[in-house]
Design a protein around this motif. Sequence first.
Motif, PDB file in Angstrom:
ATOM      1  N   LEU A   1      42.259  51.444  20.111  1.00 20.05           N
ATOM      2  CA  LEU A   1      43.185  50.180  20.557  1.00 20.05           C
ATOM      3  C   LEU A   1      41.043  50.252  21.814  1.00 20.05           C
ATOM      4  O   LEU A   1      40.912  51.077  22.882  1.00 20.05           O
ATOM      5  CB  LEU A   1      43.781  51.109  21.940  1.00 20.05           C
ATOM      6  CG  LEU A   1      45.476  50.908  21.398  1.00 20.05           C
ATOM      7  CD1 LEU A   1      46.507  51.572  22.855  1.00 20.05           C
ATOM      8  CD2 LEU A   1      45.805  49.679  20.704  1.00 20.05           C
ATOM      9  N   GLN A   2      41.131  49.133  22.500  1.00 22.95           N
ATOM     10  CA  GLN A   2      40.298  49.233  23.899  1.00 22.95           C
ATOM     11  C   GLN A   2      41.331  48.791  24.789  1.00 22.95           C
ATOM     12  O   GLN A   2      41.949  47.710  24.903  1.00 22.95           O
ATOM     13  CB  GLN A   2      39.294  47.489  22.463  1.00 22.95           C
ATOM     14  CG  GLN A   2      37.815  47.251  23.572  1.00 22.95           C
ATOM     15  CD  GLN A   2      37.185  46.514  23.113  1.00 22.95           C
ATOM     16  OE1 GLN A   2      37.865  45.187  22.892  1.00 22.95           O
ATOM     17  NE2 GLN A   2      36.121  46.230  22.321  1.00 22.95           N
ATOM     18  N   LEU A   3      41.021  49.500  25.811  1.00 19.70           N
ATOM     19  CA  LEU A   3      41.656  48.849  27.002  1.00 19.70           C
ATOM     20  C   LEU A   3      40.496  49.026  27.988  1.00 19.70           C
ATOM     21  O   LEU A   3      39.921  49.096  28.464  1.00 19.70           O
ATOM     22  CB  LEU A   3      41.821  50.871  27.936  1.00 19.70           C
ATOM     23  CG  LEU A   3      43.214  51.311  26.360  1.00 19.70           C
ATOM     24  CD1 LEU A   3      43.372  53.314  27.262  1.00 19.70           C
ATOM     25  CD2 LEU A   3      44.294  50.718  26.709  1.00 19.70           C
ATOM     26  N   TRP A   4      40.799  47.178  27.967  1.00 23.05           N
ATOM     27  CA  TRP A   4      39.974  46.731  29.421  1.00 23.05           C
ATOM     28  C   TRP A   4      40.915  47.014  31.180  1.00 23.05           C
ATOM     29  O   TRP A   4      42.048  46.252  31.161  1.00 23.05           O
ATOM     30  CB  TRP A   4      39.796  45.720  28.641  1.00 23.05           C
ATOM     31  CG  TRP A   4      39.433  44.592  28.066  1.00 23.05           C
ATOM     32  CD1 TRP A   4      39.573  45.148  26.716  1.00 23.05           C
ATOM     33  CD2 TRP A   4      37.455  45.094  27.898  1.00 23.05           C
ATOM     34  NE1 TRP A   4      38.135  45.100  26.083  1.00 23.05           N
ATOM     35  CE2 TRP A   4      37.378  43.965  26.782  1.00 23.05           C
ATOM     36  CE3 TRP A   4      36.869  44.618  29.185  1.00 23.05           C
ATOM     37  CZ2 TRP A   4      36.546  44.165  25.973  1.00 23.05           C
ATOM     38  CZ3 TRP A   4      35.431  43.889  28.553  1.00 23.05           C
ATOM     39  CH2 TRP A   4      35.146  43.951  27.625  1.00 23.05           C
ATOM     40  N   ASP A   5      40.251  47.590  31.797  1.00 15.66           N
ATOM     41  CA  ASP A   5      40.573  47.522  32.808  1.00 15.66           C
ATOM     42  C   ASP A   5      39.763  46.401  33.681  1.00 15.66           C
ATOM     43  O   ASP A   5      38.960  46.726  33.623  1.00 15.66           O
ATOM     44  CB  ASP A   5      39.546  48.917  33.461  1.00 15.66           C
ATOM     45  CG  ASP A   5      40.112  49.672  35.072  1.00 15.66           C
ATOM     46  OD1 ASP A   5      41.286  48.410  35.607  1.00 15.66           O
ATOM     47  OD2 ASP A   5      39.303  50.312  35.283  1.00 15.66           O
ATOM     48  N   THR A   6      40.395  46.057  34.236  1.00 19.02           N
ATOM     49  CA  THR A   6      40.081  44.974  34.962  1.00 19.02           C
ATOM     50  C   THR A   6      40.634  44.854  36.659  1.00 19.02           C
ATOM     51  O   THR A   6      41.378  45.707  37.067  1.00 19.02           O
ATOM     52  CB  THR A   6      41.112  43.432  34.825  1.00 19.02           C
ATOM     53  OG1 THR A   6      42.498  43.087  35.294  1.00 19.02           O
ATOM     54  CG2 THR A   6      40.779  43.190  33.370  1.00 19.02           C
TER      55      THR A   6
ATOM     56  N   ALA B   1      37.157  38.779  36.155  1.00 12.29           N
ATOM     57  CA  ALA B   1      37.645  40.119  35.215  1.00 12.29           C
ATOM     58  C   ALA B   1      38.586  38.930  34.756  1.00 12.29           C
ATOM     59  O   ALA B   1      38.687  38.712  33.344  1.00 12.29           O
ATOM     60  CB  ALA B   1      38.804  40.594  36.296  1.00 12.29           C
ATOM     61  N   SER B   2      38.939  37.746  35.339  1.00 15.78           N
ATOM     62  CA  SER B   2      39.781  36.745  34.094  1.00 15.78           C
ATOM     63  C   SER B   2      39.088  36.112  32.988  1.00 15.78           C
ATOM     64  O   SER B   2      39.357  35.788  31.522  1.00 15.78           O
ATOM     65  CB  SER B   2      40.191  35.734  35.136  1.00 15.78           C
ATOM     66  OG  SER B   2      39.595  35.075  36.221  1.00 15.78           O
ATOM     67  N   THR B   3      38.184  36.052  33.293  1.00 12.16           N
ATOM     68  CA  THR B   3      37.377  36.535  31.623  1.00 12.16           C
ATOM     69  C   THR B   3      36.976  36.311  30.608  1.00 12.16           C
ATOM     70  O   THR B   3      36.887  36.307  29.617  1.00 12.16           O
ATOM     71  CB  THR B   3      35.571  35.364  32.283  1.00 12.16           C
ATOM     72  OG1 THR B   3      34.702  36.820  32.826  1.00 12.16           O
ATOM     73  CG2 THR B   3      35.026  34.616  33.141  1.00 12.16           C
ATOM     74  N   TYR B   4      37.227  38.054  31.005  1.00 11.19           N
ATOM     75  CA  TYR B   4      37.797  39.007  30.007  1.00 11.19           C
ATOM     76  C   TYR B   4      39.193  39.380  29.438  1.00 11.19           C
ATOM     77  O   TYR B   4      39.954  39.845  28.432  1.00 11.19           O
ATOM     78  CB  TYR B   4      36.980  40.333  30.362  1.00 11.19           C
ATOM     79  CG  TYR B   4      35.535  40.479  30.164  1.00 11.19           C
ATOM     80  CD1 TYR B   4      35.281  40.404  29.304  1.00 11.19           C
ATOM     81  CD2 TYR B   4      35.105  39.569  31.449  1.00 11.19           C
ATOM     82  CE1 TYR B   4      33.220  40.694  29.383  1.00 11.19           C
ATOM     83  CE2 TYR B   4      34.355  39.977  31.955  1.00 11.19           C
ATOM     84  CZ  TYR B   4      33.401  40.492  30.596  1.00 11.19           C
ATOM     85  OH  TYR B   4      31.685  40.656  31.010  1.00 11.19           O
ATOM     86  N   TYR B   5      40.293  38.273  29.923  1.00 12.08           N
ATOM     87  CA  TYR B   5      41.387  38.260  29.553  1.00 12.08           C
ATOM     88  C   TYR B   5      41.957  37.603  27.923  1.00 12.08           C
ATOM     89  O   TYR B   5      42.827  38.144  27.222  1.00 12.08           O
ATOM     90  CB  TYR B   5      42.547  37.699  30.261  1.00 12.08           C
ATOM     91  CG  TYR B   5      42.919  37.500  31.637  1.00 12.08           C
ATOM     92  CD1 TYR B   5      41.844  38.891  31.902  1.00 12.08           C
ATOM     93  CD2 TYR B   5      43.560  36.796  32.565  1.00 12.08           C
ATOM     94  CE1 TYR B   5      42.424  39.472  33.792  1.00 12.08           C
ATOM     95  CE2 TYR B   5      43.392  37.803  33.798  1.00 12.08           C
ATOM     96  CZ  TYR B   5      42.839  38.807  34.274  1.00 12.08           C
ATOM     97  OH  TYR B   5      43.227  38.878  35.717  1.00 12.08           O
TER      98      TYR B   5
END
Length: 259
Positions: free
Chosen positions: A103-108, A118-122
């Motif tokens: 799992l790659q957990l993206w903390d925004t 942040a939204s460009t990484y959604y």
Amino acid sequence: MNVLAPVRRDRVVADLPQCFRKEAALHARPAFHPKVASACQEQRTGTVGFKISKIIVVGDLSVGKTCLINRFCKDTFDKNYKATIGVDFEMERFEVLGVPFSLQLWDTAGQERFKCIASTYYRGAQAIVIVFDVNDVASLDHTRQWLADALKENDPSNVILFLVGSKKDLSTPAQYSLMEKDALKVAQEMQAEYWAVSSLTGENVRDFFFRVAALTFESSVLAELERSGARKIGDTVRISGPESDLYLTAPRKKPKCCQ
Ligand SMILES: Nc1nc2c(ncn2[C@@H]2O[C@H](COP(=O)(O)OP(=O)(O)OP(=O)(O)O)[C@@H](O)[C@H]2O)c(=O)[nH]1
Ligand SMILES: [Mg+2]
């Protein structure tokens, strides 16, 4: 050849972790889907063992997204607030039914001024974790908007949703149970699985991430079986499950809150 170090023993998932509340669960089956269990046993999981699943964590500023990830990945808790600027991510390697799964957990960032970065990484998320503070009803209301924004970048029928109430340690049992009624309604409306956690005490944090890993793994294997089945002419693999699948059998309609 797998050149990575072995998965930590405390990241091995041998049984399906159970949901937190049956009323708002992605499914309430007691075990992994039989097709998934037999595919793993017969080593027919295709590319699933080489894939990394992207999980995005969104929600209002200061609800505790970073603390939640840090409690699970590093077993630490910082009582001082340091806003996330843009995004950050952590990798967690699991072994589910004998198959490696990452799992790659993206903390925004929750702060408005960092939101557009942040939204460009959604995009490309397999699961969306929407966090609110169980002591702040406005943060629960805002979860609908966070979901709508995250779904703009993702295919609603292919993404798994979790609604997570944080800072459970700060509410009394009476306050908590009042709030939980509203949270369950929001979760049902979104077709999300509901959890409540405390990153300060660690309550439910490990169970929650194990459930995320198990359900994203299960859906990856089912998708892989469907793809490999579709490749065999005249051989259709049906992946619809029993009635206890609350949200996963029917394709997700656009939640009412995003219309
Ligand atoms: N008591 C308690 N405090 C918490 C908990 N989780 C987070 N906090 C506190 O809440 C504040 C904000 O936590 P963060 O994890 O940084 O919040 P965030 O959602 O990442 O905030 P942004 O990065 O700005 O979006 C910090 O002061 C934390 O110590 C919890 O479970 N219990
Ligand atoms: Mg943060």
